[in-house]
Motif scaffolding. Structure first.
Motif, mmCIF file in Angstrom:
data_model
loop_
_atom_site.group_PDB
_atom_site.id
_atom_site.type_symbol
_atom_site.label_atom_id
_atom_site.label_comp_id
_atom_site.label_asym_id
_atom_site.label_seq_id
_atom_site.Cartn_x
_atom_site.Cartn_y
_atom_site.Cartn_z
ATOM 1 N N GLU A 36 26.598 58.741 34.202
ATOM 2 C CA GLU A 36 26.533 58.252 35.581
ATOM 3 C C GLU A 36 27.926 58.021 36.192
ATOM 4 O OE1 GLU A 36 23.636 57.790 37.609
ATOM 5 O OE2 GLU A 36 23.118 59.191 35.995
ATOM 6 N N HIS A 37 28.975 58.375 35.440
ATOM 7 C CA HIS A 37 30.354 58.226 35.921
ATOM 8 C C HIS A 37 30.658 56.780 36.317
ATOM 9 C CE1 HIS A 37 30.438 62.563 35.797
ATOM 10 N NE2 HIS A 37 29.388 62.594 36.592
ATOM 11 N N PHE A 38 30.117 55.849 35.536
ATOM 12 C CA PHE A 38 30.376 54.426 35.756
ATOM 13 C C PHE A 38 31.805 54.154 35.334
ATOM 14 C CE2 PHE A 38 29.929 49.840 35.111
ATOM 15 C CZ PHE A 38 29.108 49.498 36.168
ATOM 16 N N LYS A 39 32.600 53.609 36.200
ATOM 17 C CA LYS A 39 34.049 53.528 35.982
ATOM 18 C C LYS A 39 34.529 52.260 35.289
ATOM 19 C CE LYS A 39 34.905 57.403 38.118
ATOM 20 N NZ LYS A 39 34.632 58.559 37.329
ATOM 21 N N GLN A 40 33.748 51.198 35.298
ATOM 22 C CA GLN A 40 34.245 49.942 34.742
ATOM 23 C C GLN A 40 33.611 49.624 33.391
ATOM 24 O OE1 GLN A 40 32.159 48.014 38.639
ATOM 25 N NE2 GLN A 40 33.319 46.596 37.452
ATOM 26 N N ASP A 41 34.275 48.776 32.635
ATOM 27 C CA ASP A 41 33.681 48.277 31.396
ATOM 28 C C ASP A 41 32.459 47.446 31.772
ATOM 29 O OD1 ASP A 41 35.743 49.492 30.044
ATOM 30 O OD2 ASP A 41 36.845 47.633 29.671
ATOM 31 N N ALA A 42 31.480 47.406 30.871
ATOM 32 C CA ALA A 42 30.214 46.755 31.207
ATOM 33 C C ALA A 42 29.657 45.967 30.031
ATOM 34 C CB ALA A 42 29.204 47.815 31.653
ATOM 35 N N GLY A 79 25.021 48.905 43.482
ATOM 36 C CA GLY A 79 26.235 49.307 42.794
ATOM 37 C C GLY A 79 27.285 48.221 42.660
ATOM 38 N N HIS A 80 26.952 47.004 43.041
ATOM 39 C CA HIS A 80 27.881 45.876 42.928
ATOM 40 C C HIS A 80 27.387 44.921 41.852
ATOM 41 C CE1 HIS A 80 30.029 47.186 46.481
ATOM 42 N NE2 HIS A 80 28.862 47.339 47.078
ATOM 43 N N TYR A 81 28.290 44.524 40.970
ATOM 44 C CA TYR A 81 27.936 43.692 39.824
ATOM 45 C C TYR A 81 28.882 42.506 39.738
ATOM 46 C CZ TYR A 81 25.468 47.930 38.628
ATOM 47 O OH TYR A 81 24.646 49.024 38.681
ATOM 48 N N ASP A 82 28.330 41.389 39.268
ATOM 49 C CA ASP A 82 29.203 40.256 38.943
ATOM 50 C C ASP A 82 30.076 40.664 37.769
ATOM 51 O OD1 ASP A 82 28.135 38.629 40.916
ATOM 52 O OD2 ASP A 82 26.693 37.669 39.564
#
Length: 170
Positions: A36-42, A79-82
């Motif tokens: 999904e080309h998610f760019k941040q650590d999760a 698409g916005h996460y804490d």
């Protein structure tokens, strides 16, 4: 490539969690983020529960008084996460899997428990990222295609073998 921190908890005592399942879940979560080309650590939480507990959760949160295989509780919106202030990771949400139902479904569909849990994990990760197969047939088809693409990339086919007697991973 983003990193994913996956907290796996075994909150049920009826069924042993086979060896390798925790690693499988982490691999599936990572593969979805890459796909999904998610760019941040999760960060993601995955819990195994009993049929009784997943039915209770399904009744409370979805108003459906029945056992289900998996529930997803996304924390993000559009698409916005804490962000976890300690780790800098995006908080994606929680996945709850009934291990009892996953085992039944693996037998029913004629594939391995590994494939079933892999599928449920990938499916739920897509929900945590905003996909919803209940909104339209097109989105359902897109979600199914993404699930199969990720599982195929991981080499988790319907014919994959995995035994439940390899030990305990809890």
């Amino acid at each position: 490539m983003p990193k994913v921190k996956v907290m796996v908890k075994n909150n049920q005592a009826k069924v042993r969690v086979p060896v390798g399942i925790r690693l499988l879940i982490r691999r599936c979560c990572q593969a979805v983020l890459v796909s999904e080309h998610f760019k941040q650590d999760a960060e993601v939480s995955v819990s195994f529960v009993s049929d009784e507990e997943i039915r209770r959760l399904n009744r409370i949160y979805r108003k459906k008084d029945r056992v289900t295989d998996v529930l997803s509780f996304p924390l993000g919106q559009n698409g916005h996460y804490d962000i976890n202030k300690e780790t800098g990771c995006a908080l994606l949400g929680d996945v709850v899997i009934s291990l009892e139902t996953a085992m039944k479904q693996a037998r029913m569909y004629g594939h391995s428990l590994e494939r079933e849990i892999g599928f449920l994990t990938v499916h739920s990760m897509l929900h945590l990222l905003g996909y919803d197969h209940e909104t339209s047939p097109l989105e359902e088809r897109q979600m199914r295609e993404k699930e199969e693409e990720v599982l195929g990339a991981l080499g988790i086919s319907r014919e994959a073998t995995f035994t439940q007697t390899e030990g305990l991973d809890s």
